[in-house]
Design an enzyme around this catalytic site. Structure first.
Site, mmCIF file in Angstrom:
data_model
loop_
_atom_site.group_PDB
_atom_site.id
_atom_site.type_symbol
_atom_site.label_atom_id
_atom_site.label_comp_id
_atom_site.label_asym_id
_atom_site.label_seq_id
_atom_site.Cartn_x
_atom_site.Cartn_y
_atom_site.Cartn_z
ATOM 1 N N ASP A 129 -13.900 59.446 11.351
ATOM 2 C CA ASP A 129 -12.551 59.392 10.780
ATOM 3 C C ASP A 129 -12.562 58.776 9.374
ATOM 4 O O ASP A 129 -13.146 57.704 9.162
ATOM 5 C CB ASP A 129 -11.625 58.553 11.678
ATOM 6 C CG ASP A 129 -11.356 59.236 13.018
ATOM 7 O OD1 ASP A 129 -11.326 60.482 13.055
ATOM 8 O OD2 ASP A 129 -11.201 58.511 14.019
ATOM 9 N N HIS A 149 -17.222 62.132 16.608
ATOM 10 C CA HIS A 149 -16.548 62.654 17.794
ATOM 11 C C HIS A 149 -16.031 64.060 17.533
ATOM 12 O O HIS A 149 -15.912 64.490 16.376
ATOM 13 C CB HIS A 149 -15.435 61.713 18.269
ATOM 14 C CG HIS A 149 -14.392 61.401 17.246
ATOM 15 N ND1 HIS A 149 -14.614 60.602 16.150
ATOM 16 C CD2 HIS A 149 -13.089 61.785 17.150
ATOM 17 C CE1 HIS A 149 -13.513 60.495 15.426
ATOM 18 N NE2 HIS A 149 -12.568 61.222 16.012
ATOM 19 N N ARG A 193 -3.130 57.189 18.899
ATOM 20 C CA ARG A 193 -4.359 56.574 18.397
ATOM 21 C C ARG A 193 -4.021 55.440 17.436
ATOM 22 O O ARG A 193 -3.170 55.589 16.562
ATOM 23 C CB ARG A 193 -5.182 57.636 17.654
ATOM 24 C CG ARG A 193 -6.623 57.261 17.488
ATOM 25 C CD ARG A 193 -7.366 58.308 16.678
ATOM 26 N NE ARG A 193 -7.123 58.110 15.267
ATOM 27 C CZ ARG A 193 -7.573 58.921 14.302
ATOM 28 N NH1 ARG A 193 -8.249 59.996 14.599
ATOM 29 N NH2 ARG A 193 -7.328 58.656 13.039
ATOM 30 N N HIS A 253 -16.989 64.966 13.560
ATOM 31 C CA HIS A 253 -16.569 64.210 12.378
ATOM 32 C C HIS A 253 -16.509 62.721 12.704
ATOM 33 O O HIS A 253 -16.482 62.325 13.874
ATOM 34 C CB HIS A 253 -15.174 64.658 11.914
ATOM 35 C CG HIS A 253 -14.077 64.299 12.874
ATOM 36 N ND1 HIS A 253 -13.911 64.919 14.091
ATOM 37 C CD2 HIS A 253 -13.101 63.354 12.807
ATOM 38 C CE1 HIS A 253 -12.882 64.398 14.725
ATOM 39 N NE2 HIS A 253 -12.371 63.431 13.972
#
Ligand code: SIN
Length: 293
Positions: free
Chosen positions: A119, A267, A282, A117
């Site tokens: 983000d 990723h 993150r 995917h």
């Protein structure tokens, strides 16, 4: 490999190497990713260091920084060098709105990002990139790697005829889709984003074309029937997942920070460590609207 694919690969593998004076850059593969050494991200970077990190980022798309002992403020300060911070979509109550905790342990039944995917592509302006700082790796000392895939080369390796067809298409990206795929509905407080983006976009800084569809968010290619859209998207996702030369793999150590370009890289977090634990944070950076020109 077909001649057009060999030509595309050759363009990437024979591009001139960048020179750096303030840091060292060790590519992970000829296509994607590099380990950067010589920097302490807990300190402010000099203008020369900042310029060189930016150049390495545009050249390699996934940068790996080892042995970085960072506070949340250090992490956010480094991210802010690349633009305003991108808020977390559904922040936990009382949490920092710009810091997403990435955690898994024996109580987990799913983890974030367990599948290819990019983000937040249902946003009108998806993030520029993310910086993930992992502080705890699974107890056996391995597992929990993250895979990355280069969407520039994913596009470049396709036949000229398919590329030209894809160039004419747009697709809807739907923020409800990841919830629906997991058999859930989005929480009522979530203002579900939905956006239409070109299937092939240009990187806003380099101008290089790239494939901009991903399985959890892209719900439909607008110009095709539902069956055609599904068939074409499945073909593209299989190409992304089954072409190892598009990929690099990051093996985490505690205190590794990885910065990836969410505009041109997908990723996949590998969940091969259940019931062990992994933890990190993150921080993402604001991006711009993806465009075809
Ligand atoms: C994600 O950002 O999708 C999670 C990546 C990871 O945990 O490696």
């Amino acid at each position: 490999m077909d001649q057009f694919a060999l030509d595309a690969l050759q363009l990437v593998t024979t591009r001139p190497r960048e020179n750096y004076g303030t840091l060292a850059v060790a590519p992970l593969t000829p296509v994607l990713g590099a380990e950067i050494s010589g920097l302490d991200l807990s300190k402010e970077l000099t203008p020369d260091q900042q310029d060189e990190v930016k150049r390495a980022f545009l050249a390699h798309h996934v940068l790996v920084f080892r042995d970085q002992h960072l506070t949340t403020e250090d992490h956010k300060r480094f991210a802010a060098l690349f633009g305003p911070l991108h808020p977390v979509a559904l922040p936990a109550e009382g949490s920092d709105p710009y810091v997403l905790e990435i955690s898994a342990d024996s109580t987990s039944r799913e983890i974030a990002g367990n599948g290819w995917h990019a983000d937040g592509t249902a946003d009108a302006e998806p993030s520029l990139g993310s910086m993930l700082h992992i502080t705890r790796i699974p107890e056996p000392g391995s597992g929990g790697d993250t895979l990355f895939a280069d969407m520039h080369l994913a596009y470049d390796l396709l036949s000229p005829a398919l590329k030209s067809f894809l160039d004419s298409l747009t697709a809807v990206h739907d923020g409800a889709r990841p919830w629906l795929l997991a058999g859930q509905t989005p929480p009522p407080e979530y203002d579900v984003p939905r956006a239409e983006h070109p299937v092939v976009v240009r990187h806003p800084e380099t101008g290089r074309k790239l494939l901009f569809v991903n399985a959890p968010y892209t719900s439909r290619i607008t110009q095709l029937s539902a069956a055609e859209s599904t068939a074409l998207l499945d073909l593209l996702y299989a190409h992304i997942a089954r072409t190892p030369l598009l990929h690099c793999r990051v093996r985490w150590q505690p205190n590794t920070l990885v910065f990836w370009d969410n505009r041109c890289v997908q990723h996949h977090a590998v969940w091969d460590y259940y019931p062990h634990s992994r933890h990190g944070r993150r921080v993402a950076i604001d991006g711009t609207r993806p465009t075809a020109s």
